[in-house]
Design an enzyme around this catalytic site. Structure first.
Site, PDB file in Angstrom:
ATOM      1  N   GLU A  61      -2.591  -2.630   7.200  1.00  0.00           N
ATOM      2  CA  GLU A  61      -1.415  -3.449   7.502  1.00  0.00           C
ATOM      3  C   GLU A  61      -0.669  -2.767   8.645  1.00  0.00           C
ATOM      4  OE1 GLU A  61       2.630  -5.308   5.420  1.00  0.00           O
ATOM      5  OE2 GLU A  61       1.282  -4.022   4.268  1.00  0.00           O
ATOM      6  N   ARG A 296      -9.098   7.398  -3.578  1.00  0.00           N
ATOM      7  CA  ARG A 296      -8.436   7.692  -2.316  1.00  0.00           C
ATOM      8  C   ARG A 296      -8.358   9.203  -2.119  1.00  0.00           C
ATOM      9  NH1 ARG A 296      -2.959   4.855  -3.084  1.00  0.00           N
ATOM     10  NH2 ARG A 296      -2.873   5.198  -0.830  1.00  0.00           N
ATOM     11  N   LYS A 306       4.019   6.672   2.086  1.00  0.00           N
ATOM     12  CA  LYS A 306       4.716   6.138   3.253  1.00  0.00           C
ATOM     13  C   LYS A 306       6.225   6.343   3.128  1.00  0.00           C
ATOM     14  CE  LYS A 306       2.941   2.653   5.224  1.00  0.00           C
ATOM     15  NZ  LYS A 306       2.415   1.305   5.541  1.00  0.00           N
TER      16      LYS A 306
END
Length: 589
Positions: A61, A296, A306
């Site tokens: 994104e 991950r 983030k």
């Protein structure tokens, strides 16, 4: 795609490769066609066979900068496509216009290219955006409504939350769930045409409010959001939810293996449900994409959240998104980390279905391994102390020869000017030596690397009692590379630079941003774990050849580590150097 400069181990078998191997052996995708561009089933019907044996995608994104975790995903998706004769699509999931910017798009593309990958294959540039498919997504939404698989719900956000249920209690059917399809379709078109307020209604898939998987309890698939999109402007005032858009994007692009991280595992039943319904309606071509999840990257001594990265930048704990201490790819590039090192790291850690922690030292060792192969050697004195050779002729100069790379003799040697006054590291002299100290102290002999053997005779001190200069005598017949050098046996070997020829330069010594292995563990404020020594500025002395270093040119400063000419602050004839990584792991316990 470029190949790694570092020879990695043979590709280890893992569950993702096993799945692809099984699909290819069974001919699952042998009959696929490719219409030349993404599209609904009609685009690919009757087209030629797909030249790509598999199709993967990297779908960020565009709402921030890529970090080390993304590097693992990039290497995995592009690497699988490369190894299996396939294509990896570069796709932006730009379905949330309020948080997305073109600047992030540009940064992401730059980072992927820097890592050594591209999205051109078979004469086609496979660069796509979710916003390219808004019309197809809306068409699919209308089909779901008319087929009885979706409905417009007019409950408030609070009512939606209250009726969704919990992990132990099933949800409650919406009062709008059984409204006629024609009525929902009319409402959906009114939503599209901007006739209702933001948040006043949503389009929901009709699945099972009693499902133990909360993601199947009639999830929202469209919401009203008046926001200008960076690509489509104000054309749309309704936008698809990510969980709805993502599987459709995969199917339109004929993705075979949709590789994502474990947090999407619970979403896979909806992914499969949605694609099956749209294929039943003839909108999507079979075989459909399959989602495969992997763990991950969990890396010690960093934060990849983030929210926390934004906090570090906005509160100025670091100097922007490209601060070399941050775990963003733009920062890693500026620090001097290499794309080859990242690719080696991704190969070495592999993929797994279970979460585990990777020591930061593994990444650093991959960087060392690559940089050791490619970085020319140079000399730098980071904490300079003057060394005076009292018996060397006043005003005399000569050259000593130093190899550009000790393991690559074909790269030749470079001259190092030698004179009566030199710079040495301050730690290379002790007036009263500690036990086992073999460097300079009164009465001891050492070799000046690539130069002469010298014997220390004493030192000068300033008014504060600090050592300001060291004195020694040299042995004229001891020069390295000459027959006389073999007659001198010394334990100490130190590096140096001619004071008359070295130049002063700012050097930045970077280290891990956090002292703790797991910053903020146990609900501790992660900022308390910041490493105060993660950045040090020193006024160093460098050998003359380094004045010509170009931005992003990397070197090994002998003894000190691997350094890069800063890509932002360096100027012609005046580079500024950042330390990428030390020669050895100083954090190893």
């Amino acid at each position: 795609m470029t190949k790694p400069a570092v020879a990695a181990a043979a590709h280890a078998t893992n569950f993702i490769r096993n799945a692809i191997d099984a699909d290819m052996a069974g001919g699952k995708y042998a009959s696929r066609t490719w219409g030349g561009a993404p599209g609904l089933a009609a685009t690919h019907a009757g087209a030629a066979a797909d030249p790509a044996k598999i199709r993967t995608r990297f779908p960020p994104e565009p709402n921030g900068y890529l970090h080390f975790g993304h590097a693992k995903s990039i290497c995995l998706n592009f690497g699988l496509a490369r190894d299996y004769g396939g294509v990896c699509h570069m796709r932006f999931d730009d379905t949330n216009p309020e948080k997305e910017e073109q600047a992030y798009v540009d940064s992401i593309l730059d980072a992927v290219r820097w890592l050594g990958f591209d999205w051109n294959a078979n004469g086609t540039e496979h660069l796509y955006h979710a916003s390219d498919y808004f019309d197809a997504m809306y068409q699919a939404a209308e089909y779901l409504v008319t087929a009885g698989h979706a409905y417009v719900d007019e409950q408030s956000a609070e009512e939606l939350r209250a009726t969704r249920g919990t992990l132990t209690e099933h949800g409650i059917d919406s009062p709008w769930r059984e409204r006629p399809a024609a009525e929902s379709l009319a409402r959906l078109r009114e939503m599209r045409d901007g006739r209702h307020a933001d948040g006043s209604m949503v389009l929901r898939a009709k699945i099972d409010m009693s499902s133990p998987n909360i993601n199947l309890r009639d999830p929202a698939i469209y919401r009203i959001k008046r926001a200008t999109h960076h690509r489509t402007g104000d054309k749309w005032c309704i936008y698809p939810m990510y969980t709805y858009a993502h599987p459709i994007e995969d199917a339109l692009e004929q993705i075979t293996h949709s590789i994502c991280t474990l947090e999407f595992e619970d979403q896979r039943p909806f992914y499969d449900w949605l694609l099956a319904r749209l294929a039943e309606g003839g909108l999507l071509a079979r075989p459909l994409p399959q989602q495969i999840e992997f763990a991950r990257l969990n890396l010690t001594h960093v934060v990849l959240s983030k929210r926390k990265l934004i906090q570090l930048v906005e509160e100025k704990h670091v100097d922007g998104w490209d601060d070399p201490r941050l775990p963003t790819l733009v920062a890693a590039r500026r620090r001097g980390y290499s794309p080859e090192g990242f690719r080696l790291f991704a190969e070495r850690i592999g993929v797994s279905k279970s979460d585990s922690w990777i020591e930061y030292g593994v990444l650093e060792e991959c960087m060392r391994e690559h940089l050791n192969q490619v970085a020319p050697r140079r000399t730098a004195v980071l904490d300079p102390l003057r060394l005076v050779i009292d018996n060397y002729p006043q005003g005399a100069e000569e050259e000593c020869l130093a190899p550009n790379h000790p393991q690559q003799p074909e790269l030749g040697k470079r001259p190092l000017p030698f004179s009566r006054e030199l710079w040495i590291e301050r730690e290379d002299f002790m007036e009263i030596p500690a036990k086992g100290y073999f460097r300079l102290y009164p009465g001891n002999k050492v070799r000046l690397r690539y130069g002469f053997v010298v014997e220390c005779t004493g030192c000068d001190k300033d008014a504060a009692g600090q050592i300001s200069a060291v004195h020694c005598n040299y042995y004229a017949d001891s020069k390295s590379g000459t027959p006389g050098s073999d007659t001198y046996k010394v334990k100490g070997n130190i590096h140096w630079l001619s004071a008359a020829h070295a130049y002063e330069c700012e050097v930045r010594l970077f280290d891990r941003l956090f002292r703790a292995q797991h910053p903020g563990a146990g609900e501790r404020d992660f900022l308390l774990d910041l490493n105060p020594d993660a950045k040090k500025l020193v006024s160093a002395r460098l050998e003359p050849a380094l004045k010509d270093a170009l931005p992003e040119e990397r070197f090994q400063f002998e003894r000190h580590g691997y350094f890069v000419a800063d890509r932002i602050d360096s100027r012609p004839g005046a580079p500024v150097f950042n330390r990428a990584v030390t020669l050895k792991d100083a954090w190893q316990k």
